[in-house]
Design a protein around this motif. Structure first.
Motif, PDB file in Angstrom:
ATOM      1  N   GLN A 427       0.828  -1.205   0.000  1.00 40.85           N
ATOM      2  CA  GLN A 427       0.000   0.000   0.000  1.00 40.85           C
ATOM      3  C   GLN A 427       0.864   1.258   0.000  1.00 40.85           C
ATOM      4  N   GLY A 440      -6.457  -0.684  -0.419  1.00 43.22           N
ATOM      5  CA  GLY A 440      -7.071  -0.439   0.874  1.00 43.22           C
ATOM      6  C   GLY A 440      -7.291  -1.737   1.622  1.00 43.22           C
ATOM      7  N   ILE A 441      -7.068  -1.708   2.934  1.00 39.74           N
ATOM      8  CA  ILE A 441      -7.280  -2.889   3.780  1.00 39.74           C
ATOM      9  C   ILE A 441      -8.279  -2.503   4.864  1.00 39.74           C
ATOM     10  N   GLY A 442      -9.361  -3.256   4.962  1.00 40.36           N
ATOM     11  CA  GLY A 442     -10.407  -2.962   5.936  1.00 40.36           C
ATOM     12  C   GLY A 442     -10.605  -4.110   6.906  1.00 40.36           C
ATOM     13  N   VAL A 603      -9.719  -6.619   1.196  1.00 42.78           N
ATOM     14  CA  VAL A 603      -8.655  -5.927   0.471  1.00 42.78           C
ATOM     15  C   VAL A 603      -9.237  -5.437  -0.852  1.00 42.78           C
ATOM     16  N   HIS A 618     -11.107 -11.423   0.414  1.00 41.65           N
ATOM     17  CA  HIS A 618     -11.972 -11.291   1.591  1.00 41.65           C
ATOM     18  C   HIS A 618     -11.746 -12.519   2.461  1.00 41.65           C
ATOM     19  N   ALA A 714     -12.109  -0.629   4.050  1.00 40.11           N
ATOM     20  CA  ALA A 714     -11.016  -0.800   3.091  1.00 40.11           C
ATOM     21  C   ALA A 714     -11.014   0.326   2.056  1.00 40.11           C
ATOM     22  N   ASP A 717      -9.851   3.439   3.761  1.00 42.57           N
ATOM     23  CA  ASP A 717      -8.430   3.275   4.044  1.00 42.57           C
ATOM     24  C   ASP A 717      -7.595   3.588   2.808  1.00 42.57           C
TER      25      ASP A 717
END
Length: 745
Positions: A427, A440-442, A603, A618, A714, A717
């Motif tokens: 990222q 993005g990572i959530g 992701v 996921h 995500a 983010d």
């Protein structure tokens, strides 16, 4: 032990022998169609049925005045009759799609044509399209006789002490969120067949709650309880939408079937289903207080649900949100006010994780915002606040008692499985390179309460004429494979082969206490009751066999060949068929709900030029106690997660300023296709509960609860370095693009 040995339901389903609600036929059956309101709020000045009645093949056109039906309170003791949905409109309409008249015809096509010929004179009234309008000082009243648009308003906690904690906190963050209104959108809408039997009506309907549906329909029809039976066929998707909704239209079908002494069919069209089976739609705000290290000390929240034109089960959903907050976190001080408000939209009902999805969605957005305010990693903030083993059992602010789940273990395993540190490195590299596709990572850590509703689960067992064991646990067949689980649990308890056990679908004429399938309760409650009743049946059979053989009951065994004989002797046993008709009842009562938990990590790649979002991974780690069947549990998590991903990215029932629905077909209301989602990677932990003999907790709603905030977090983010701090779901390309444009000007 994994109970997977093949599902007993699958042969009929895969070979087309299963008969769903729309497949049911009866000789001479007539078709029932409904005239529906095209306006959101109006008085009905008159209905001209003459043109429709003159159409060849039409048997009759009927309004509420032509029928003897009694409107029932949607929820006894909470929603009075004046704000409860009648089977047919009575003098006015409260939303677009409300059933105004019934048409009985020879077939579906004629019924559809006749519905278009019924002329209804509407006198439009000012509509209430949304929560902000409903709360206005001079807002029109959806139901004037109720005196308010508010159905209920319930505080919790000690607001004064919470406010003091917020005032003295090192840091506070506030998140405001609209959780979108969605359609349950099962593959099959409400459908079925009513068959008259003298003065009785046999109602075949794809209801998730046969016992409650039986009671509702009997009362609406003013019939004795034994004058109807509700028979449930295989159900093409439930998701909560078939707990309530338009089941009441089958009261119309039943009364007409009895009057005409003729079977009656009704099958919702897709637009009818979209306009009748809606859920969610909640405005919510939450403030977290924390110290400088990121430990949350208090929270304050306010949630308000739009329950539509009549107050039904949807009115309870904000209370579910209230009860679940603060979810999996060690937050001792919480105050949550919850309200349910009527508007001129479709009445809402339950949908996979009702109220609880909203709670976790709000909490998880706030935890990300807290991490951002303290410049901490989102995983670290959660790590510092998640409940630990020593915290259980735990009294929640919602007055429930949580049992143990490995919340921290689920987070750590999910982080390892997804390769969290590597993703963060990737990222940062993309951000530094100026790449227009940002990573993005959530994270979404969740808890849920399961098996809370109707905690006492009855069951019945009997020996059939052919010597098999029939177990009635009242489980509605909504695709979750519970017939297989019930069969195997009973077989293991009795020491018999699964082929000797049957688990029929519900029929309240045979087993009145068929509660059904809802609230993630089937495995833990119905499974436990199946074990209880199988044990009781074994004990009764050994008593009967002992009397015949003249032996002590303790010396009698039920053998794998389905005979009963003296233990340790070669003497031929008594075949079960000789004891046909033996029947026992039992019930399992779970005093407190179980609390599964876990972590989802999503992701995404976000295209900053177009707003397009691509979900590329996921991962779901779930602690649902003892796994009875990992294959089926995985399927439940995956299916729920896909529905949750749909909420995060695509799905929303939208209305205009006059409360006209704008998403009335699957061309407008977007559900995810297989190509829209990656494979959902499922993993399990197993912290058994001591609240039922199986050690099992519910799992079916977990994906729908946890996935939306993981995906939403995500996306934000990915975009937060650009200044984007919030995007309401669904995070469509248009909304993402607009959020990016807003920070540029």
């Amino acid at each position: 032990m994994d109970l997977w040995t093949g599902r007993v339901e699958d042969f009929d389903l895969l070979t087309g022998q299963a008969r769903f609600g729309a497949d049911l036929r009866a000789e001479g059956a007539l078709w029932l169609g409904f005239v529906r309101s095209p306006v959101a709020r109006a008085a009905i000045a008159g209905i001209d049925k003459s043109a429709a009645e003159a159409l060849d093949g039409v048997v009759g056109v009927l309004t509420a005045d032509d029928l003897d039906l009694i409107t029932q309170p949607s929820v006894e003791g909470v929603t009075p009759v004046e704000i409860s949905r009648p089977p047919l409109a009575q003098g006015s309409v409260a939303y677009v799609g409300e059933a105004v008249a019934a048409v009985v015809a020879a077939n579906e096509a004629i019924a559809g044509d006749a519905c278009e010929l019924v002329e209804v004179e509407y006198q439009p009234l000012p509509p209430v399209p949304n929560l902000s309008t409903a709360a206005g000082e001079d807002a029109p009243l959806v139901h004037a006789q109720h005196g308010s648009n508010t159905v209920l308003a319930v505080p919790s906690g000690n607001p004064a002490s919470i406010r003091a904690a917020l005032d003295h906190a090192d840091v506070t963050v506030t998140v405001s969120q609209h959780y979108p209104r969605v359609a349950c959108s099962p593959i099959e809408g409400i459908a079925g067949l009513v068959v008259p039997d003298g003065d009785r009506a046999v109602i075949h309907i794809n209801s998730q709650m046969p016992a409650l549906t039986h009671e509702e329909l009997a009362n609406t029809l003013a019939l004795a309880d034994d004058q109807i039976s509700v028979v449930v066929p295989p159900i093409g998707g439930g998701f909560g939408g078939k707990c309530w909704g338009e089941n009441g239209l089958f009261a119309v079908a039943a009364q007409l079937a009895l009057r005409l002494n003729c079977p009656m069919r009704f099958v919702q069209t897709r637009p009818e289903n979209l306009l009748s089976m809606q859920a969610r739609d909640q405005d919510q705000r939450l403030t977290l207080a924390a110290d400088q290290h990121g430990t949350v000390t208090a929270l304050e929240a306010e949630v308000s649900a739009d329950v539509g034109g009549y107050a039904g089960m949807g009115a309870f959903e904000p209370l579910q949100t209230q009860r679940l907050i603060p979810g999996p976190y060690r937050i001792d001080q919480a105050a949550v006010s919850a309200s349910a408000v009527m508007t001129n939209t479709v009445p809402t009902g339950p949908y996979r994780g009702p109220g609880r999805a909203e709670a976790i969605g709000l909490l998880e957005r706030a935890m990300d915002e807290l991490a951002r305010a303290l410049d901490l990693d989102p995983a670290e903030v959660r790590r510092r606040n998640l409940l630990r083993t020593q915290d259980f059992p735990r009294q929640t602010p919602g007055e429930l008692v949580m049992d143990e789940a490995d919340h921290l273990g689920a987070l750590e395993q999910a982080l390892e499985l997804v390769g969290y540190q590597r993703l963060r490195t990737d990222q940062a590299a993309r951000r530094d390179s100026g790449d227009t596709r940002l990573l993005g990572i959530g994270i979404s850590c969740w808890a849920d309460f399961t098996g809370r509703h109707e905690p006492c689960q009855p069951a019945s067992a009997r020996v059939t004429d052919d010597g098999r064991i029939e177990i009635d646990a009242g489980v509605a067949p909504i695709g979750q494979g519970m017939q297989s689980v019930i069969t195997r649990l009973a077989a293991d308890t009795l020491g018999l082969d699964s082929a000797a056990i049957t688990a029929p679908t519900p029929d309240t004429g045979r087993f009145r206490s068929a509660l059904g399938s809802f609230g993630s309760r089937s495995a833990s409650l119905a499974g436990s009751s199946a074990v209880e009743v199988a044990t009781s049946l074994r004990d009764r059979l050994t008593e009967l066999a002992a009397e015949r053989i003249e032996a002590a009951p303790a010396d009698i065994e039920l053998r794998p060949d389905a005979t009963l004989g003296v233990r340790g002797t070669p003497t031929p046993g008594i075949p079960l068929a000789d004891l046909a008709g033996t029947k026992v009842d039992a019930a399992f009562n779970q005093a407190q709900p179980t609390f599964p938990g876990g972590t989802h990590i999503a992701v995404v790649e976000v295209d900053t030029e177009t707003g397009a979002v691509d979900l590329i991974r996921h991962v779901a780690v779930t602690d649902c106690g003892r796994l009875l069947n990992e294959v089926q549990a995985s399927g439940q998590v995956q299916g729920g997660a896909v529905q949750g991903i749909g909420v995060a990215l695509f799905e929303e029932m939208r209305y205009d300023a006059d409360a006209n629905p704008l998403t009335v077909s699957l061309a407008d209301y977007l559900v995810p296709a297989a190509s829209d989602v990656p494979a959902v990677e499922t993993h399990f932990l197993g912290t058994p509960t001591d609240r039922n003999p199986l050690g099992a907790k519910g799992v079916a709603e977990s994906g729908a609860i946890a996935a939306p905030p993981a995906v939403q977090n995500a996306i934000i983010d990915a975009l937060s370095p650009l200044g984007v701090t919030h995007i309401d779901m669904p995070c469509t390309p248009e909304r993402v693009w607009q959020a990016l444009r807003a920070i540029q000007y």
